[in-house]
Write a protein that holds these residues in place. Structure first.
Motif, short mmCIF file in Angstrom:
data_model
loop_
_atom_site.label_atom_id
_atom_site.label_comp_id
_atom_site.label_asym_id
_atom_site.label_seq_id
_atom_site.Cartn_x
_atom_site.Cartn_y
_atom_site.Cartn_z
N ARG A 151 0.76 -1.23 -0.03
CA ARG A 151 -0.13 -0.13 -0.08
C ARG A 151 0.85 1.49 0.02
O ARG A 151 0.63 2.27 -0.77
CB ARG A 151 -1.07 -0.01 1.28
CG ARG A 151 -1.77 -0.81 1.20
CD ARG A 151 -3.11 -0.60 -0.05
NE ARG A 151 -4.16 -1.47 -0.15
CZ ARG A 151 -5.31 -1.37 -0.68
NH1 ARG A 151 -5.39 -0.49 -1.57
NH2 ARG A 151 -6.33 -2.33 -0.66
N GLN A 163 -3.77 9.40 -7.66
CA GLN A 163 -3.89 8.71 -6.37
C GLN A 163 -5.32 7.62 -6.35
O GLN A 163 -5.65 6.46 -6.02
CB GLN A 163 -4.01 9.55 -4.96
CG GLN A 163 -2.64 9.89 -4.76
CD GLN A 163 -1.93 8.68 -4.25
OE1 GLN A 163 -2.10 7.97 -3.69
NE2 GLN A 163 -0.36 8.80 -4.45
N SER A 167 -5.66 3.76 -6.35
CA SER A 167 -6.59 2.78 -5.36
C SER A 167 -7.55 2.32 -6.21
O SER A 167 -7.86 1.15 -5.80
CB SER A 167 -7.21 4.05 -4.35
OG SER A 167 -6.26 4.74 -3.74
N SER A 171 -7.95 -1.86 -5.80
CA SER A 171 -9.30 -2.28 -5.50
C SER A 171 -9.59 -3.68 -6.54
O SER A 171 -10.10 -4.75 -6.17
CB SER A 171 -10.34 -1.54 -5.49
OG SER A 171 -11.81 -2.09 -5.32
N TRP A 408 -11.35 0.73 -1.82
CA TRP A 408 -10.68 1.95 -2.79
C TRP A 408 -10.93 3.38 -2.23
O TRP A 408 -9.80 3.88 -1.98
CB TRP A 408 -11.46 1.79 -4.02
CG TRP A 408 -11.65 2.97 -4.83
CD1 TRP A 408 -10.78 3.98 -5.09
CD2 TRP A 408 -12.81 3.31 -5.78
NE1 TRP A 408 -11.29 4.89 -5.89
CE2 TRP A 408 -12.59 4.66 -6.26
CE3 TRP A 408 -14.20 2.89 -5.78
CZ2 TRP A 408 -13.23 5.34 -6.98
CZ3 TRP A 408 -14.91 3.31 -6.65
CH2 TRP A 408 -14.65 4.69 -7.23
N PHE A 411 -8.34 4.71 1.12
CA PHE A 411 -6.72 4.67 0.61
C PHE A 411 -6.72 5.79 -0.39
O PHE A 411 -5.61 6.41 -0.69
CB PHE A 411 -6.14 3.21 -0.08
CG PHE A 411 -6.26 2.40 0.98
CD1 PHE A 411 -5.15 2.11 1.76
CD2 PHE A 411 -7.20 1.23 0.81
CE1 PHE A 411 -4.86 1.03 2.89
CE2 PHE A 411 -7.15 0.10 1.97
CZ PHE A 411 -6.00 0.13 2.92
N SER A 412 -7.71 5.89 -1.29
CA SER A 412 -7.74 6.98 -2.13
C SER A 412 -7.73 8.42 -1.44
O SER A 412 -6.98 9.42 -1.73
CB SER A 412 -8.89 7.07 -3.18
OG SER A 412 -8.94 8.16 -4.13
#
Length: 572
Positions: A151, A163, A167, A171, A408, A411-412
């Motif tokens: 990650r 980004q 992400s 996913s 998704w 983390f985005s």
């Protein structure tokens, strides 16, 4: 003047097209999720078959949150400071994957390994359970090392405009890993391929999982070139355990407001997702054996394999829906950073017309995340009502849509916030020079061509090395170089609810399904007991299903997460 962190090199990824580079960057997540899927699918019925009760088994799964709570933040700090010539993340990814593969083999052959040294039946059973539990703990701790680095590598490599795309690709790879794992697990491996890789389904799956993890991690490590840390900040020169834990604690207490809000959404969401991920396959298999198996032809003697295959089949559908959602939804959702030029991935030609119409009305990522929590909650409230394999499978499958967004969205958001903090803060009064700012100007994806830079161009992404009075502020450092520690803190908010969820499941199983495995008068397992048949399951169709109740409570928590997501819009 305190020394800033200095770097050489430019992050780059092999590949001629953007899709190829994104796929190579995130490919390691396929093997990672494949391995997680095998553990979540087979280890619960495996432990029950060995003789554990559900209440005790639920305590075993504290290994997941415990390993995440300890390993990911610490690994994040350590890799943030690593000066290896091979990069900060890749050496840990490779080493961790090798340890995971070794532990999986021990887990698959636990009975045989213990049988070489212990002969007495009752002692052998107890030692087998202990070794199996220890192997699960070792797998969880090692795989969290790999996950933290995979990650962080995405956040390190991509600039802000990409980004969300990174992400979204992550996913998709998670969905592919799930899909492959559950598809393989749903077939009778022993019947088709014989006993070359093992004489049971579980053994063969552990071998395949270990090889897939090592293979995908090696491919990503080969394809991605990291920037090299030459010298750390003055505040990062200390590497002792106490200093590492101190920095983690200070960072967690002084999170930027939006990052803290994102973490709280993750906290409530994972109270719901934890029981779903670890118990849904067992729940689907149990639902079949409890309500429908008596009307079906006789099954094989490998009840563990039957439950695993039934559960895997439902998760094949779940993963397929997750994959389709992870491919289509990113085109239909606006990126989270509205103040900057947005990056919209190019849709496949066959879907371009439809997606262009959808984009006119597409919601932002925050709204999509909120809807996903509501959808998951409204689905799992029906879990206690499931009385057939088809209905249980349907409920599991529908959750593929919110799971795609949950893999998704956080983390985005985190990637955008981490890089925004890095770009918005000057370094000692001078504008920063580095990959992120360069790519933001030209909207280029970092590739092998981008490595042709002057040798004297030292990459710096540190934007807050000292306060105005010249003193370092470790807890307030908010730079791109600290992606590991910020994602580690996010993982803390992902793992803490798992402790709470484990406590909830333990209480529910202790109350609703307290009966131990079948024992004789002397307290020993009877011949033909749990190790041979389905007596480790509660097949009373009139009794409440403990797992279904856990899923229902998780649904309520998902609705709380929806409210926390709504409030995220108010945080600046």
């Amino acid at each position: 003047m305190p020394q800033a962190a200095s770097w050489v090199g430019t992050p780059s990824i092999k590949g001629r097209t953007e899709s190829t580079r994104m796929a190579l960057l995130t490919l390691s997540l396929v093997g990672l999720q494949f391995t997680w899927g095998i553990e979540m699918t087979y280890c619960t019925p495996y432990l029950l078959q060995l003789g554990l009760t559900k209440s005790r088994m639920s305590l075993v799964w504290i290994a997941g949150p415990l390993s995440g709570l300890i390993m990911q933040p610490i690994v994040g700090v350590i890799t943030d400071r690593s000066r290896s010539k091979w990069g900060r993340r890749r050496p840990f990814m490779i080493g961790g994957s090798i340890v995971v593969a070794a532990c999986l083999l021990v887990l698959g052959w636990t009975s045989e390994i213990v049988g070489m040294y212990v002969q007495e039946v009752e002692t052998k059973r107890s030692v087998t359970i202990a070794v199996a539990v220890a192997s699960i703990y070792a797998v969880d701790f090692a795989i969290n090392v790999v996950q933290a680095c995979c990650r962080s590598l995405i956040v390190d490599t991509l600039p802000i405009p990409q980004q969300q795309a990174g992400s979204a690709w992550a996913s998709r790879m998670v969905a592919i890993g799930h899909l492959i794992g559950y598809a393989v697990g749903s077939i009778d491996m022993v019947k088709i391929f014989g006993t070359t890789l093992g004489d049971t389904q579980f053994k063969q799956m552990t071998v395949i999982a270990g090889l897939s993890l090592i293979g995908t991690v090696l491919i990503t490590s080969y394809a991605v070139e990291e920037r090299i840390l030459i010298s750390a900040r003055d505040s990062d020169s200390k590497t002792g355990a106490i200093h590492v834990l101190s920095q983690l604690f200070k960072t967690a207490l002084h999170l930027p407001p939006r990052i803290r809000a994102i973490c709280w959404v993750q906290f409530w969401a994972w109270i719901g997702w934890f029981p779903f991920l670890f118990y849904s396959t067992t729940w689907v298999g149990e639902t079949y054996f409890r309500y429908e198996a008596h009307r079906a032809p006789a099954h094989s003697k490998d009840t563990l394999g039957d439950v695993g295959r039934l559960g895997s089949l439902s998760l094949v559908i779940f993963s397929f829906i997750t994959f389709i959602s992870s491919v289509l939804l990113p085109f239909c959702v606006r990126p989270p950073d509205h103040k900057r030029p947005t990056f919209s991935p190019r849709p496949p030609p066959g879907m371009a017309t439809l997606l262009n119409r959808v984009m006119t009305f597409r919601p932002d990522l925050q709204t999509a995340w909120l809807i996903s929590h509501i959808m998951f909650g409204c689905t799992m409230v029906f879990a206690p009502l499931a009385r057939s394999l088809r209905f249980a499978t349907f409920l599991v499958a529908i959750c593929g849509i919110p799971w795609a967004i949950s893999c998704w969205a956080p983390f985005s958001f985190m990637g955008v916030e981490i890089n925004r903090l890095a770009l918005d803060q000057p370094t000692n009064g001078r504008p920063s020079v580095g990959l992120a700012s360069a790519n933001l100007r030209h909207n280029r994806f970092p590739s092998v061509e981008s490595t042709d830079r002057p040798a004297e161009d030292v990459l710096r992404l540190n934007h807050r090395d000292a306060d105005e009075d010249g003193s370092n502020d470790e807890s307030g450092s908010s730079t791109g170089e600290l992606a590991g520690i910020y994602l580690g803190v996010l993982n803390v908010y992902t793992t803490l609810p798992q402790f709470l969820s484990t406590l909830i499941t333990w209480c529910i199983f202790s109350i609703l399904e307290p009966a131990p495995a079948k024992l004789d008068d002397a307290g020993k397992l009877q011949e033909g007991g749990p190790a041979q048949d389905n007596e480790w399951m509660n097949l009373d169709s009139d009794a409440p299903n403990g797992i279904a109740v856990c899923l229902f409570i998780g649904a309520i928590s998902a609705l709380v997460a929806a409210e926390a997501t709504r409030r995220l819009k108010l945080v600046r």
